[in-house]
Design a protein around this motif. Sequence first.
Motif, PDB file in Angstrom:
ATOM      1  N   GLU A 198       0.838  -1.209   0.000  1.00 50.00           N
ATOM      2  CA  GLU A 198       0.000   0.000   0.000  1.00 50.00           C
ATOM      3  C   GLU A 198       0.869   1.253   0.000  1.00 50.00           C
ATOM      4  O   GLU A 198       0.544   2.242  -0.655  1.00 50.00           O
ATOM      5  CB  GLU A 198      -0.933  -0.010   1.205  1.00 50.00           C
ATOM      6  CG  GLU A 198      -1.999  -1.088   1.121  1.00 50.00           C
ATOM      7  CD  GLU A 198      -2.875  -1.134   2.355  1.00 50.00           C
ATOM      8  OE1 GLU A 198      -3.093  -0.073   2.990  1.00 50.00           O
ATOM      9  OE2 GLU A 198      -3.336  -2.234   2.687  1.00 50.00           O
ATOM     10  N   TYR A 199       1.969   1.214   0.753  1.00 50.27           N
ATOM     11  CA  TYR A 199       2.886   2.357   0.742  1.00 50.27           C
ATOM     12  C   TYR A 199       3.570   2.477  -0.615  1.00 50.27           C
ATOM     13  O   TYR A 199       3.731   3.563  -1.141  1.00 50.27           O
ATOM     14  CB  TYR A 199       3.928   2.218   1.858  1.00 50.27           C
ATOM     15  CG  TYR A 199       3.342   2.420   3.232  1.00 50.27           C
ATOM     16  CD1 TYR A 199       3.080   3.702   3.712  1.00 50.27           C
ATOM     17  CD2 TYR A 199       3.034   1.339   4.046  1.00 50.27           C
ATOM     18  CE1 TYR A 199       2.534   3.903   4.968  1.00 50.27           C
ATOM     19  CE2 TYR A 199       2.491   1.524   5.301  1.00 50.27           C
ATOM     20  CZ  TYR A 199       2.241   2.802   5.761  1.00 50.27           C
ATOM     21  OH  TYR A 199       1.690   2.991   6.999  1.00 50.27           O
ATOM     22  N   GLY A 229       1.393   4.137  -2.967  1.00 49.05           N
ATOM     23  CA  GLY A 229       0.798   5.357  -2.434  1.00 49.05           C
ATOM     24  C   GLY A 229       1.212   6.609  -3.174  1.00 49.05           C
ATOM     25  O   GLY A 229       1.982   6.578  -4.136  1.00 49.05           O
TER      26      GLY A 229
END
Length: 155
Positions: free
Chosen positions: A93-94, A97
């Motif tokens: 997810e990072y 991002g």
Amino acid sequence: MEVWLKDAGATRKLGEELAAILEPGAILILSGELGAGKTTLTQGLARGLGVTVPVTSPTFTLIQEYQGRYPLYHIDLYRLEDPEAMLDLGLEEYFAGEGITVVEWGERLEVYLPPAFLGITLEYAPGGRRALLVARGPAYERLLEELKKIVGPGG
């Protein structure tokens, strides 16, 4: 690309120079021995992004988020031994991002590294430190070309 860093100030300056050319979604994978300058480089990056709070090593919290021109996600994998345990952190997810993701001890991700990133190895050298920057993917190759214009040959 190799950059000579005579002291902590030069390491922070390299981080600031990177911050000037990084785009949202950029991933930096930092490696090097304890004390080699990974957090110092991240502090310069944060300053260059306009982060106004102190940046420290997230060794015990694993992930710290800072707000600047773009969000800065500072991840430290020093305490994690099992690469599969890292999957529970939601790193993908990072990586996907809208901020800048910096992973200290990123070499511990092994097979879980994203396909494209800027790898930075910091190591001790006589009279200072040396940063070895390696681009993984075309966007990071262009980033290194930009950085060469800023720091000059050999840093």
